[in-house]
Design a protein around this motif. Structure first.
Motif, mmCIF file in Angstrom:
data_model
loop_
_atom_site.group_PDB
_atom_site.id
_atom_site.type_symbol
_atom_site.label_atom_id
_atom_site.label_comp_id
_atom_site.label_asym_id
_atom_site.label_seq_id
_atom_site.Cartn_x
_atom_site.Cartn_y
_atom_site.Cartn_z
ATOM 1 N N UNK A 1 -14.370 6.484 2.761
ATOM 2 C CA UNK A 1 -12.896 7.517 1.971
ATOM 3 C C UNK A 1 -11.901 6.963 2.692
ATOM 4 N N UNK A 2 -12.208 6.948 3.890
ATOM 5 C CA UNK A 2 -10.534 6.766 4.750
ATOM 6 C C UNK A 2 -9.924 5.464 4.998
ATOM 7 N N UNK A 3 -11.263 3.989 4.880
ATOM 8 C CA UNK A 3 -10.435 2.831 4.252
ATOM 9 C C UNK A 3 -9.525 2.283 3.443
ATOM 10 N N UNK A 4 -9.857 3.766 2.134
ATOM 11 C CA UNK A 4 -9.233 3.281 1.425
ATOM 12 C C UNK A 4 -8.287 4.328 1.206
ATOM 13 N N UNK A 5 -8.050 5.329 1.977
ATOM 14 C CA UNK A 5 -7.019 5.727 2.129
ATOM 15 C C UNK A 5 -5.640 5.349 3.327
ATOM 16 N N UNK A 6 -6.728 4.742 3.740
ATOM 17 C CA UNK A 6 -5.930 4.337 5.108
ATOM 18 C C UNK A 6 -4.884 2.609 4.276
ATOM 19 N N UNK A 7 -5.855 2.286 3.124
ATOM 20 C CA UNK A 7 -5.168 1.188 2.511
ATOM 21 C C UNK A 7 -3.562 1.168 1.310
ATOM 22 N N UNK A 8 -4.367 3.141 0.821
ATOM 23 C CA UNK A 8 -3.058 3.117 0.375
ATOM 24 C C UNK A 8 -2.033 4.063 0.911
ATOM 25 N N UNK A 9 -1.900 4.385 2.072
ATOM 26 C CA UNK A 9 -0.990 4.430 2.848
ATOM 27 C C UNK A 9 0.032 3.501 3.258
ATOM 28 N N UNK A 10 -0.476 2.159 3.715
ATOM 29 C CA UNK A 10 -0.213 0.687 3.764
ATOM 30 C C UNK A 10 0.503 0.807 2.922
ATOM 31 N N UNK A 11 -0.232 0.273 2.298
ATOM 32 C CA UNK A 11 0.555 -0.127 0.179
ATOM 33 C C UNK A 11 1.745 0.929 -0.366
ATOM 34 N N UNK A 12 1.354 2.328 0.230
ATOM 35 C CA UNK A 12 2.445 3.249 -0.162
ATOM 36 C C UNK A 12 4.089 3.291 1.007
ATOM 37 N N UNK A 13 3.716 2.737 1.955
ATOM 38 C CA UNK A 13 5.059 2.256 3.026
ATOM 39 C C UNK A 13 5.721 0.787 2.097
ATOM 40 N N UNK A 14 5.109 0.313 2.363
ATOM 41 C CA UNK A 14 4.896 -1.210 1.581
ATOM 42 C C UNK A 14 6.160 -0.731 0.476
#
Length: 327
Positions: free
Chosen positions: A65-78
């Motif tokens: 879950x937190x792996x997906x959330x951190x990926x989501x956070x990175x893509x959203x920053x981009x």
């Protein structure tokens, strides 16, 4: 007509740059809006980077879950970085010029990353479904290899869905006007400026956007309807509250993002649509990314504990450095 356009292109009359109009009605508030949006941008970046740092640094948060959330956070920053700096330049300089290539690059990047975010939301929904409804099979299904595979699929699908219509639109003829009534290069404002017939390209884009939004939305509906049924049948009130707390955060983010994107991309054509789309896009690119870190994880007890532990380690390290005698 096509021969005339080709001749004009040879004579150098085709548009080489666009002008982003921004918010002419708020011209007198440019500096204030610049400061407000700069703070919102920095807060979004900081919140998402904090999620990524804490997730990578704390073993308790190294779960799917937190792996997906951190990926989501990175893509959203981009994603917000492709849009907001351009908007800040408009607030500072008034109208902002952008080259033809840069404009279509921005349009593709924002649409590609935006589609990837929605596919990731679907993956997050399935992750919660498996964790709550299939807890015994969850560790086996959501292996590290499967997590990386799902992230790759989201990126590939986002690229494939958005590359074709944007490339097709970039091959259209543009001879003027070149003022885009928006604060960034989006698909519909660019299509409205084209001198070519773009109805088929717009229909293709509409259909692809509908597939992205409705597919991820239906997956989320399937996942959370099953989750609600499972939560209701949990024997412990504490377990029900914990499960519902996690899912309610996800549902808030889903409501914000789906609502604004359906309004922007799937609303029938009508006069004044671009102006209303500009306001909805502002919510989607500034307000929602600012709220997402708070809604998704910063209100989570596990993240709070990980942050406290990280701050304690920093303070302890500083204390030892301060009190250790130098050789």
């Amino acid at each position: 007509m096509e021969m005339l356009m080709t001749e004009e292109t040879r004579n150098g009359t085709a548009i080489q740059e666009f002008i982003l109009e921004g918010f002419p009605a708020a011209e007198h508030l440019r500096i204030l809006l610049f400061l407000v949006h700069l703070l919102a941008y920095l807060a979004s970046l900081t919140g998402n980077m904090l999620i990524i740092t804490v997730t990578c640094g704390d073993r308790r948060l190294q779960t799917p879950m937190y792996f997906f959330l951190s990926s989501f956070a990175f893509i959203e920053d981009c994603l917000i970085t492709t849009v907001i700096p351009q908007m800040l330049a408009i607030f500072l300089l008034g109208r902002q010029k952008i080259s033809f290539v840069a404009c279509f690059t921005q349009a593709f990047a924002s649409l590609f990353l935006g589609a990837t975010v929605f596919f990731l939301l679907a993956v997050l929904s399935l992750d919660r479904y498996l964790a709550i409804c299939k807890p015994l099979h969850y560790p086996t299904i959501m292996s590290p290899r499967m997590c990386f595979f799902l992230i790759t699929v989201c990126l590939v699908l986002g690229f494939l869905f958005m590359a074709v219509p944007v490339v097709m639109l970039s091959q259209s003829f543009y001879f003027g006007p070149n003022v885009i009534p928006h604060f960034f290069c989006d698909f519909e404002p660019l299509a409205s400026l084209s001198c070519s017939e773009t109805r088929s390209i717009e229909m293709l884009f509409f259909n692809l956007a509908a597939i992205v939004l409705f597919t991820s939305f239906l997956i989320a509906i399937f996942a959370y309807s099953n989750i609600v049924v499972t939560i209701v049948h949990l024997p412990s009130a504490r377990e029900r509250q914990r499960a519902f707390s996690t899912c309610s955060s996800h549902l808030m983010v889903l409501s914000l993002m789906y609502g604004s994107c359906v309004f922007i991309y799937l609303k029938p054509k009508q006069s004044g649509r671009l102006d209303t789309n500009k306001e909805a896009a502002l919510v989607n690119t500034v307000v929602t990314p600012l709220l997402n870190p708070v809604i998704y994880t910063l209100r989570n007890k596990q993240v709070h504990q990980a942050l406290r532990d990280a701050l304690s380690r920093v303070k302890l390290h500083r204390y030892h450095r301060k009190n250790t005698p130098s050789p």
